[in-house]
Structure formats: C-alpha cells, structure tokens
Design a protein around this motif. Structure first.
Motif, short mmCIF file in Angstrom:
data_model
loop_
_atom_site.label_atom_id
_atom_site.label_comp_id
_atom_site.label_asym_id
_atom_site.label_seq_id
_atom_site.Cartn_x
_atom_site.Cartn_y
_atom_site.Cartn_z
N ALA A 242 0.83 -1.21 0.00
CA ALA A 242 0.00 0.00 0.00
C ALA A 242 0.87 1.26 0.00
CB ALA A 242 -0.92 -0.01 1.23
N LEU A 243 1.96 1.23 0.77
CA LEU A 243 2.86 2.40 0.81
C LEU A 243 3.47 2.66 -0.56
CD1 LEU A 243 4.93 1.95 4.14
CD2 LEU A 243 3.30 3.76 3.61
N VAL A 244 3.88 1.57 -1.25
CA VAL A 244 4.50 1.73 -2.57
C VAL A 244 3.46 2.28 -3.56
CG1 VAL A 244 5.56 0.48 -4.51
CG2 VAL A 244 6.26 -0.04 -2.18
N ALA A 245 2.23 1.76 -3.49
CA ALA A 245 1.19 2.24 -4.40
C ALA A 245 0.91 3.72 -4.14
CB ALA A 245 -0.09 1.41 -4.20
N GLU A 246 0.83 4.10 -2.87
CA GLU A 246 0.59 5.51 -2.53
C GLU A 246 1.75 6.38 -3.03
OE1 GLU A 246 -0.30 6.59 1.72
OE2 GLU A 246 1.20 8.13 1.27
N HIS A 247 2.96 5.84 -2.89
CA HIS A 247 4.15 6.58 -3.33
C HIS A 247 4.10 6.84 -4.83
CE1 HIS A 247 8.54 7.10 -4.10
NE2 HIS A 247 8.48 7.73 -2.96
N GLU A 248 3.68 5.81 -5.58
CA GLU A 248 3.56 5.96 -7.04
C GLU A 248 2.51 7.01 -7.38
OE1 GLU A 248 4.65 1.50 -8.42
OE2 GLU A 248 2.70 2.26 -9.10
N ALA A 249 1.38 6.93 -6.67
CA ALA A 249 0.26 7.82 -6.98
C ALA A 249 0.57 9.29 -6.65
CB ALA A 249 -0.98 7.38 -6.19
N HIS A 252 3.81 13.03 -8.58
CA HIS A 252 3.78 14.40 -9.09
C HIS A 252 4.03 15.44 -7.98
CE1 HIS A 252 -0.26 13.39 -7.72
NE2 HIS A 252 -0.44 14.68 -7.50
N GLU A 253 3.66 15.09 -6.74
CA GLU A 253 3.85 16.04 -5.62
C GLU A 253 5.32 16.21 -5.26
OE1 GLU A 253 1.56 14.63 -2.29
OE2 GLU A 253 -0.27 14.51 -3.49
N ARG A 254 6.17 15.29 -5.71
CA ARG A 254 7.59 15.35 -5.30
C ARG A 254 8.49 15.81 -6.43
NH1 ARG A 254 5.75 10.46 -3.63
NH2 ARG A 254 6.86 9.40 -5.29
N GLU A 255 7.92 16.36 -7.48
CA GLU A 255 8.75 16.77 -8.62
C GLU A 255 9.85 17.73 -8.17
OE1 GLU A 255 6.75 18.13 -12.28
OE2 GLU A 255 5.83 16.13 -12.18
N GLY A 256 11.10 17.42 -8.56
CA GLY A 256 12.22 18.29 -8.19
C GLY A 256 12.77 18.03 -6.79
N ARG A 257 12.09 17.24 -5.98
CA ARG A 257 12.64 16.90 -4.64
C ARG A 257 12.36 15.41 -4.34
NH1 ARG A 257 8.53 17.12 -1.21
NH2 ARG A 257 6.62 17.97 -2.07
N PRO A 258 13.09 14.56 -5.08
CA PRO A 258 12.86 13.12 -4.95
C PRO A 258 13.27 12.58 -3.59
CG PRO A 258 14.82 13.56 -6.26
CD PRO A 258 14.20 14.89 -5.98
N ASP A 259 12.58 11.54 -3.13
CA ASP A 259 13.00 10.86 -1.91
C ASP A 259 13.85 9.64 -2.30
OD1 ASP A 259 11.14 8.94 -2.72
OD2 ASP A 259 9.56 9.74 -1.44
N VAL A 260 14.25 8.86 -1.29
CA VAL A 260 15.17 7.73 -1.57
C VAL A 260 14.53 6.73 -2.53
CG1 VAL A 260 16.36 5.76 -0.52
CG2 VAL A 260 16.44 7.99 0.58
N LEU A 261 13.25 6.42 -2.34
CA LEU A 261 12.64 5.43 -3.22
C LEU A 261 12.60 5.93 -4.67
CD1 LEU A 261 11.40 2.66 -3.51
CD2 LEU A 261 9.17 3.60 -2.93
N ASP A 262 12.31 7.23 -4.86
CA ASP A 262 12.34 7.80 -6.22
C ASP A 262 13.73 7.59 -6.84
OD1 ASP A 262 9.71 8.88 -6.33
OD2 ASP A 262 10.36 10.53 -5.05
N LEU A 263 14.77 7.87 -6.07
CA LEU A 263 16.14 7.79 -6.59
C LEU A 263 16.52 6.34 -6.91
CD1 LEU A 263 17.66 10.38 -4.10
CD2 LEU A 263 17.43 10.71 -6.57
N VAL A 264 16.10 5.42 -6.05
CA VAL A 264 16.40 4.00 -6.31
C VAL A 264 15.64 3.53 -7.56
CG1 VAL A 264 16.07 1.65 -5.39
CG2 VAL A 264 16.96 3.45 -3.91
N MET A 265 14.38 3.92 -7.67
CA MET A 265 13.58 3.47 -8.83
C MET A 265 14.17 4.02 -10.14
SD MET A 265 11.28 1.56 -7.66
CE MET A 265 9.68 1.34 -8.40
#
Ligand code: HEM
Length: 495
Positions: A242-249, A252-265
């Motif tokens: 559920a956390l991963v699905a929410e993160h994907e959804a 757009h809110e994190r554009e320009g300031r990625p978190d660790v999961l964004d960077l790993v993906m």
C-alpha cells in the motif's frame, strides 16, 4: 493407534532437537573459535584443534549445517578481513523465507550484482555519510516530536517507555526520508498495524529455528515459527504494498525533490543489465524498517538503564552538555564533536550491549583455509560480537559500564567502525552494517537529547536490579525500561 505413535514420536523428536540445538546455540557465546564439520563429512575431523577453555564444546555440531564461530578479536579478522570476499554471502533464510522475500531482499542477498547495486544506491542516497547530512533536519524534527511527547507524559505524570518512543522516532525518520511520509501517527489504524507488525516480526525472527540447522526437516516447521513469521509477513507486506502504491500515486507532488525510493527506482538496473524487481524493492523497504528501528533503540534503552544505575555517569554527561549547550536550547547534531563523554557513553553501550549480538550470519559456498584450519564448503560463519566486546584479555572490568575507558588509556582510541576488531558492533568487511553511520548518529543524538532534555528516574524501584537480556537475534532488555522524566530545559527549548 499407529497415527498416535507417529504423532507422539514426532513431538518427542521435536522437543529433543529443539532443546539440544538451543543449548548448543547459546553455548556459542562461551567459545573463542569453534570449527564444526558438516554431518555428511562427520567422519572427517577438523585438521587442527583449537585452543578453547571449554573443550567439550569443540565436538558440537549444529544439526546438519557446518558452522564456524569467531568469538575473539584475534579470530574475527581471519574471516572478515583475510577471507572477507569468501564469506560475503548469506545462508538461505529458511525460517525467514517469507520475511526476506525468499532472499530477494537486500540484507539476505548473496554477494553479487543485485547486492552491489542496492548497497551503492543506499550509500549514495540514504545511509552514506554525505547523504546523511542532507537528512539532518528530518532527524531533528522527529526527535523533537519524541521529546515533546515525553514532556507531555511528564506533565500528565505518565511514565515513558524508552524503547517504544525511540522505535517510533526511528521509523518515522526512515519513512520520511525513503517514502516522504511518517509511518507512525499518534492515531490512525494503518500506522498502528505497521508498528505492531514490525514489533511482532522482530520478536518471532529472534527465536531459535530448528529448520535453519536441520534443513531436511524444515518443511515440518516443528516449532510453528515459519507459520508465525508468514502470518506477520502477510500483514507487513500488505502495508508495504500500500505504501509503494501511494508513493507511485503521489509522484507528481515530489517533482524536483525526490526521496530515496524515487532515486532508487530511477537507477534500478544492475551491472548485468537486470532491473530490480518489485519484490526486490519491497524487500529493500522492509529491510530498512526492520534493520533500522530496533537496533538503535535497544542500545539507547540499555545505555539509559546502565546510567540510571550509575547516576554519577548520568550527572557527568549532563554537566558536560550544560557547559557546551546550556539550557535554553536542545542538543544539535553539530554539538556532538564537542561532547567526548557522550561519545564515550555510546561506544561503551555498543561494547556491552550490541543489539545484533551474533551479527548476521555469513556463508561460504567454497572450501577454504583460515589460519591453517580447513573450512568445508557451505559453511555458515557466526561472529560473536557480544563475546568480543566482553573479552577480559582486551577490556578491563569487561562487565561494568565505564565510559571512561574510551577517554584515556590503552583502549581510548578503539572505534566501533569495523577497523578495530576489539569492538565490531556493526560487523566488519564488505557486509558491514550499511546503516553504521546512521546508527551511530541515532545513538549519539538520541541518547544525548534524552539526557540533556530530562531528569530521569526508574518508574518502578524493583527495576533497578533487573538487567536481564532477552535472548534472540537482537538482545533487548527482558523487562522494557519504564522511566519517569521531568524537564531540565527552558520550555521554549522543546518547541
Ligand atoms: C546501532 C544501530 C545498528 C547496529 C548495532 C547494527 C548492526 C548491524 C550488524 C551487526 C549487521 C551485520 C553485519 C555483517 O553481516 O557483518 C548489520 C547489517 C545491516 N544493517 Fe545495521 N545496525 C544498526 C543500524 C542500522 C540502520 C539504522 C540501518 C538502516 C536504516 C541498518 C541497515 C543494515 C543493513 C541494510 C544491513 C545489511 C548489510 C549487508 O548485508 O550488506 N542498520 N547491522
């Protein structure tokens, strides 16, 4: 009738094997270096006998699995330095098959391209010393919330449960940095489930498992351990999914300031061109929460318990902090280099109470020679960091909590960073704890903030003498520390 006999025989066998293996595993703590041959080679003998104060233990064998145990500062580098690459794998996690996603996670990955990629990305974006400075404000915010909750408890005359408070703060730091969200709200059913699942999983995975040492009968799950771990894993996995699905959804809110999961993906392809699967990613997230929460909180709880029993140490630490910080503001991470006594307290807590007392198991697929001893293929290596930290040949008064040993004298310069084998609470070599610097900061900043912010006393007078450990993969206090706190700083310092 025949069925009854089979059932009774099965139960007796399970009790016998359980008692036998558990005694052997607990005896690991007392042996400096133990070499054991695999059952299939039981006629063979170790090529060289090993000096050992309890020779009867030399004949021990852990089920059908070859095990070698390093229990001294002299033996550990023979494996973790001289044979580091050879032992850089992990054994198949039979009892933990589900929680490790069948070894598809990071912590139980064998040494290979997937492990290397995850290690590199973790170091670069999350746990390396450079990455850690980027997340300092997150740590400040979450520790601040914890202190305010404790202040509220003191105003309402409620005791605080130290370990619980620290688990909550650590998990929220990891959640914020990795997934841009806290996981433990003060209310909220989903967060509560997450917290309960991690706590339960740590409790079950700490139990001794027969199947890990006698793989041929692992399918019988005689202790019901796999069943319990699977039950908890199903809950945890649903929440991580559920956390991963929410993160994907919410990308757009994190554009320009990625978190660790964004960077790993964004960089999920290993050196062989194989992308990390969704299962690898879920295993990675789960590892970070499991490896990163209880480890520091257990040590912080022990350190406070030791100091509550030794008020002069507590007083000396508080006096030193008052001199450097004063009472108008709370501790900042930048104060830590000016607080040698606080750092000594943290090292002493890591020496006497390493949370991962038998480290994590290493594994060699091939035979090798170590210091002239023959190690058969498919041997598991256990490093007893608990015994190493209490070795009387290295440490004076090894069972006493005396931070002064890290300020002057023979042991003053020993650091817990994997180079001084007298103190290796984070392990050493290639598989050294990936979160070592984060763990150290959490200890220093966590213990420092708690000591500087509050006066402390035991909630129950009886607790003072109770310093028993709860045996398992981690070594928490058997009776969790419950304390009464009162503020030492100006009220504005907690805001
Ligand atoms: C004081 C706190 C901590 C202690 C005492 C500790 C201890 C350890 C130990 C002994 C190992 C096994 C090393 C080996 O196999 O030789 C380990 C592995 C690991 N730890 Fe920690 N740890 C701590 C904090 C953390 C934190 C905060 C994180 C992450 C958020 C973390 C993540 C990991 C990971 C990912 C591994 C597996 C590394 C690999 O297999 O390559 N640890 N830790």
């Amino acid at each position: 009738m025949a069925l009854d006999i089979v059932l009774v025989a099965g139960i007796l066998l399970s009790v016998f094997v359980h008692l036998l293996l558990r005694r052997r595993l607990q005896s690991i703590r007392r042996i400096p270096l133990l070499l054991v041959q695999r059952a299939s080679q039981s006629s063979a003998r170790c090529r060289k006998s090993v000096p050992c104060p309890t020779p009867s233990n030399l004949a021990a064998r852990y089920g059908t699995t070859g095990v070698v145990v390093a229990c001294s500062a002299g033996a550990a580098p023979s494996f973790l330095k001289a044979r580091d690459l050879q032992f850089a794998n992990r054994p198949s996690p039979i009892s933990g098959k589900d929680v490790t996603y069948d070894g598809q996670d990071f912590v139980f990955a064998n040494y290979g391209p997937r492990w290397k990629l995850l290690r590199k990305l973790t170091n670069l974006h999350f746990l390396g010393s450079k990455a850690l400075t980027m997340w300092e404000l997150v740590r400040r915010d979450k520790i601040g919330r914890m202190l305010r909750a404790m202040l509220e408890s003191s105003q309402n005359s409620r005791p605080v449960m130290v370990s619980e408070a620290m688990v909550c703060a650590s998990a929220n730091i990891i959640g914020q940095v990795m997934l841009s969200r806290r996981v433990f709200e003060s209310q909220g059913e989903e967060s509560k489930q997450f917290k309960d699942a991690i706590t339960e999983l740590l409790a079950w995975s700490g139990k001794f498992s027969i199947g890990d040492f006698v793989p041929a009968i692992a399918w019988m799950d005689l202790q019901g351990l796999q069943r319990q771990l699977r039950r908890v894993h199903v809950k945890l996995d649903a929440l991580i999914t559920a956390l991963v699905a929410e993160h994907e959804a919410t990308a757009h809110e994190r554009e320009g300031r990625p978190d660790v999961l964004d960077l790993v993906m964004a960089k999920r392809v290993d050196a062989d061109g194989v992308p990390l699967s969704d299962v690898n990613i879920k295993g990675f997230i789960s590892d970070m929460f499991i490896a990163g929460t209880d480890t520091s909180s257990i040590i912080i709880e022990w350190a406070l318990a030791e100091m509550l029993r030794n008020p002069t140490i507590l007083q000396r630490a508080q006096d030193a902090m008052d001199q450097v910080i004063g009472k108008n503001r709370r501790l900042a991470e930048s104060d830590i280099p000016s607080l040698p006594y606080l750092r000594a307290i943290c090292k002493e807590a890591l020496r006497l109470h390493p949370s991962t007392s038998l480290s994590l198991p290493h594994y060699t697929f091939e035979a090798c020679e170590v210091d002239g001893y023959h190690i058969p293929p498919n041997t598991r290596l256990v490093v007893n960091v608990w015994a190493i930290g209490r070795d009387p040949n290295v440490w004076e008064h090894p069972l006493e909590f005396k931070p002064e040993k890290f300020l002057s004298g023979r042991t003053a310069k020993i650091e817990p960073l994997g180079n001084d084998f007298e103190l290796i609470p984070f392990g050493a070599g290639r598989r050294i704890c990936a979160g070592m610097y984060a763990g150290l900061i959490m200890l220093q900043y966590g213990i420092g903030s708690l000591l500087h912010s509050f006066h402390w006393k035991f909630a129950d007078d009886d607790e003072e003498l109770d310093m028993k450990e709860k045996f398992g993969a981690a070594l928490p206090k058997a009776v969790p520390l419950k304390a009464v706190v009162s503020p030492r700083l100006l009220e504005s310092a907690y805001m």
